[in-house]
Design a protein around this motif. Sequence first.
Motif, short mmCIF file in Angstrom:
data_model
loop_
_atom_site.label_atom_id
_atom_site.label_comp_id
_atom_site.label_asym_id
_atom_site.label_seq_id
_atom_site.Cartn_x
_atom_site.Cartn_y
_atom_site.Cartn_z
N TRP A 1 9.81 -0.13 6.50
CA TRP A 1 8.77 0.52 7.31
C TRP A 1 8.09 1.68 6.56
CZ3 TRP A 1 6.19 -1.33 11.18
CH2 TRP A 1 6.75 -2.39 11.90
N ASN A 2 8.85 2.47 5.82
CA ASN A 2 8.25 3.56 5.04
C ASN A 2 7.28 3.02 4.00
OD1 ASN A 2 9.62 5.55 6.45
ND2 ASN A 2 11.32 5.61 5.00
N THR A 3 7.60 1.87 3.42
CA THR A 3 6.75 1.26 2.40
C THR A 3 5.47 0.71 2.99
OG1 THR A 3 8.69 0.71 1.06
CG2 THR A 3 6.67 -0.53 0.61
N ILE A 4 5.56 -0.06 4.07
CA ILE A 4 4.35 -0.68 4.62
C ILE A 4 3.47 0.32 5.36
CG2 ILE A 4 5.30 -3.02 4.67
CD1 ILE A 4 5.82 -2.69 7.63
N LYS A 5 4.07 1.40 5.87
CA LYS A 5 3.26 2.42 6.56
C LYS A 5 2.30 3.14 5.62
CE LYS A 5 6.15 3.45 10.52
NZ LYS A 5 7.02 4.45 11.17
N VAL A 6 2.62 3.16 4.33
CA VAL A 6 1.71 3.78 3.36
C VAL A 6 0.83 2.75 2.66
CG1 VAL A 6 3.16 5.81 3.00
CG2 VAL A 6 3.43 3.83 1.49
N GLY A 7 0.84 1.51 3.19
CA GLY A 7 -0.08 0.50 2.69
C GLY A 7 0.42 -0.33 1.53
N ARG A 8 1.71 -0.24 1.22
CA ARG A 8 2.25 -1.01 0.11
C ARG A 8 3.03 -2.22 0.62
NH1 ARG A 8 4.77 3.99 -2.01
NH2 ARG A 8 6.65 2.71 -1.90
#
Length: 109
Positions: free
Chosen positions: A53-60
């Motif tokens: 979730w931390n990764t996809i929340k920043v667009g990665r």
Amino acid sequence: TVILTVSDLQGSIVRYNAGFKDASGYTDAELMGKAHSLLRHPDMPKQAFEDLWNTIKVGRTWFGVVKNRRKNGDFYWVAANVAPVQDGGQRKIIASYLLLLPHCLPYRH
């Protein structure tokens, strides 16, 4: 087997293919609109999903091997490639492209 799921930003399932339904063992009524965490196997560390979730929340895009739980309690492994999808310049949905793996493949973080 290729599995595709699409979730909203809250993690609720909004779309999926037959491979996902077959692998999970759930019915359409049990899947649609439900939290994707329905499939979370208790052996999976919470840190793996926090990282996702931390990764996809920043667009990665996030990649990892995940142990999922079927409706009947069995499990299956997937190589998961999870990416935020933009609609009109805003992240609206999360697309998960999964490849079903042999059950003997261990999770590594």
